[in-house]
Design a protein around this motif. Structure first.
Motif, PDB file in Angstrom:
ATOM      1  N   GLU A 157      12.343  47.063  22.922  1.00  0.00           N
ATOM      2  CA  GLU A 157      12.098  45.803  23.625  1.00  0.00           C
ATOM      3  C   GLU A 157      11.792  44.662  22.659  1.00  0.00           C
ATOM      4  O   GLU A 157      12.267  43.543  22.845  1.00  0.00           O
ATOM      5  CB  GLU A 157      10.950  45.967  24.616  1.00  0.00           C
ATOM      6  CG  GLU A 157      10.675  44.712  25.418  1.00  0.00           C
ATOM      7  CD  GLU A 157       9.538  44.869  26.405  1.00  0.00           C
ATOM      8  OE1 GLU A 157       9.238  43.877  27.093  1.00  0.00           O
ATOM      9  OE2 GLU A 157       8.948  45.959  26.485  1.00  0.00           O
ATOM     10  N   ASP A 183      18.341  44.005  29.056  1.00  0.00           N
ATOM     11  CA  ASP A 183      17.760  45.260  29.537  1.00  0.00           C
ATOM     12  C   ASP A 183      18.442  46.498  28.953  1.00  0.00           C
ATOM     13  O   ASP A 183      18.379  47.571  29.549  1.00  0.00           O
ATOM     14  CB  ASP A 183      17.772  45.305  31.065  1.00  0.00           C
ATOM     15  CG  ASP A 183      19.176  45.257  31.647  1.00  0.00           C
ATOM     16  OD1 ASP A 183      20.124  44.950  30.898  1.00  0.00           O
ATOM     17  OD2 ASP A 183      19.331  45.519  32.849  1.00  0.00           O
ATOM     18  N   SER A 184      19.051  46.378  27.781  1.00  0.00           N
ATOM     19  CA  SER A 184      19.670  47.537  27.129  1.00  0.00           C
ATOM     20  C   SER A 184      18.612  48.605  26.869  1.00  0.00           C
ATOM     21  O   SER A 184      17.548  48.313  26.335  1.00  0.00           O
ATOM     22  CB  SER A 184      20.310  47.134  25.799  1.00  0.00           C
ATOM     23  OG  SER A 184      21.414  46.305  26.001  1.00  0.00           O
ATOM     24  N   LYS A 185      18.909  49.830  27.236  1.00  0.00           N
ATOM     25  CA  LYS A 185      17.934  50.914  27.135  1.00  0.00           C
ATOM     26  C   LYS A 185      17.782  51.466  25.723  1.00  0.00           C
ATOM     27  O   LYS A 185      16.719  51.906  25.342  1.00  0.00           O
ATOM     28  CB  LYS A 185      18.303  52.060  28.087  1.00  0.00           C
ATOM     29  CG  LYS A 185      18.393  51.645  29.531  1.00  0.00           C
ATOM     30  CD  LYS A 185      17.052  51.225  30.069  1.00  0.00           C
ATOM     31  CE  LYS A 185      17.158  50.878  31.536  1.00  0.00           C
ATOM     32  NZ  LYS A 185      16.521  49.661  31.906  1.00  0.00           N
ATOM     33  N   GLY A 186      18.816  51.478  24.918  1.00  0.00           N
ATOM     34  CA  GLY A 186      18.756  52.098  23.601  1.00  0.00           C
ATOM     35  C   GLY A 186      18.202  51.224  22.499  1.00  0.00           C
ATOM     36  O   GLY A 186      18.134  51.649  21.349  1.00  0.00           O
ATOM     37  N   ARG A 201      15.062  43.414  21.328  1.00  0.00           N
ATOM     38  CA  ARG A 201      15.806  42.644  22.345  1.00  0.00           C
ATOM     39  C   ARG A 201      15.192  41.258  22.514  1.00  0.00           C
ATOM     40  O   ARG A 201      15.911  40.259  22.614  1.00  0.00           O
ATOM     41  CB  ARG A 201      15.799  43.386  23.680  1.00  0.00           C
ATOM     42  CG  ARG A 201      16.619  44.650  23.696  1.00  0.00           C
ATOM     43  CD  ARG A 201      16.775  45.183  25.106  1.00  0.00           C
ATOM     44  NE  ARG A 201      15.550  45.153  25.874  1.00  0.00           N
ATOM     45  CZ  ARG A 201      14.844  46.216  26.234  1.00  0.00           C
ATOM     46  NH1 ARG A 201      15.252  47.419  25.897  1.00  0.00           N
ATOM     47  NH2 ARG A 201      13.743  46.098  26.945  1.00  0.00           N
TER      48      ARG A 201
END
Length: 155
Positions: A75, A69-72, A78
């Motif tokens: 998707e 769920d890393s924001k930077g 990821r």
């Protein structure tokens, strides 16, 4: 999470003054660069020289520890990272350091990814402290909802 590095090239469906290459041209350039990579150090050097993302270029390609769920991190990127980790785990491979993925497309261009070491699972003591803190926070919020607190600053 896993330490990840990226070499990013900007691309667009239709080239313009700001983005002078297509996705296909960026992917072809990344394939050529991938052939020059034989180690993580090579990846860092090429990323510092060629990456068009200023943040990753300054950090030698490093994205830091990427979690699900890393924001930077986009998707799609990821998902590709964790699909590779899950496939390695299924194959019985524990160390993915040096694995290179890509070229991968994302909304702003294409990139190569290099995977580093996985972040170790927290110890029992660390998890117990985090769980206890979270339970304490939830208890206080249930007992004393933030909206019910009125101070002299609110008046």
């Amino acid at each position: 999470g896993v330490e990840s590095l990226a070499l990013v090239l900007k691309a667009a469906k239709l080239p313009n003054d700001l983005v002078p290459r297509t996705f296909e041209a960026a992917e072809a350039e990344l394939v050529e660069l991938r052939a020059k990579i034989s180690s993580v150090e090579d990846f860092r050097r090429l990323s510092a020289e060629h990456s068009e993302d200023p943040v990753s270029r300054e950090r030698g390609g490093s994205l830091g520890i990427v979690t699900r769920d890393s924001k930077g991190v986009p998707e799609s990127v990821r998902k590709r990272i964790f699909a590779a980790l899950d496939a390695a785990r299924s194959a019985g491979v524990d160390d993915v350091t040096g694995t290179i993925l890509g070229p991968l497309r994302f909304s702003g261009g294409a990139l190569l990814l290099a995977l580093g070491q996985r972040r170790p699972a927290p110890t029992w003591e660390e998890m117990a402290t985090k769980v206890q803190g979270e339970l304490r926070r939830r208890f206080l919020v249930e007992l004393l909802p933030p909206d019910s607190v009125v101070t002299w600053l609110n008046q």
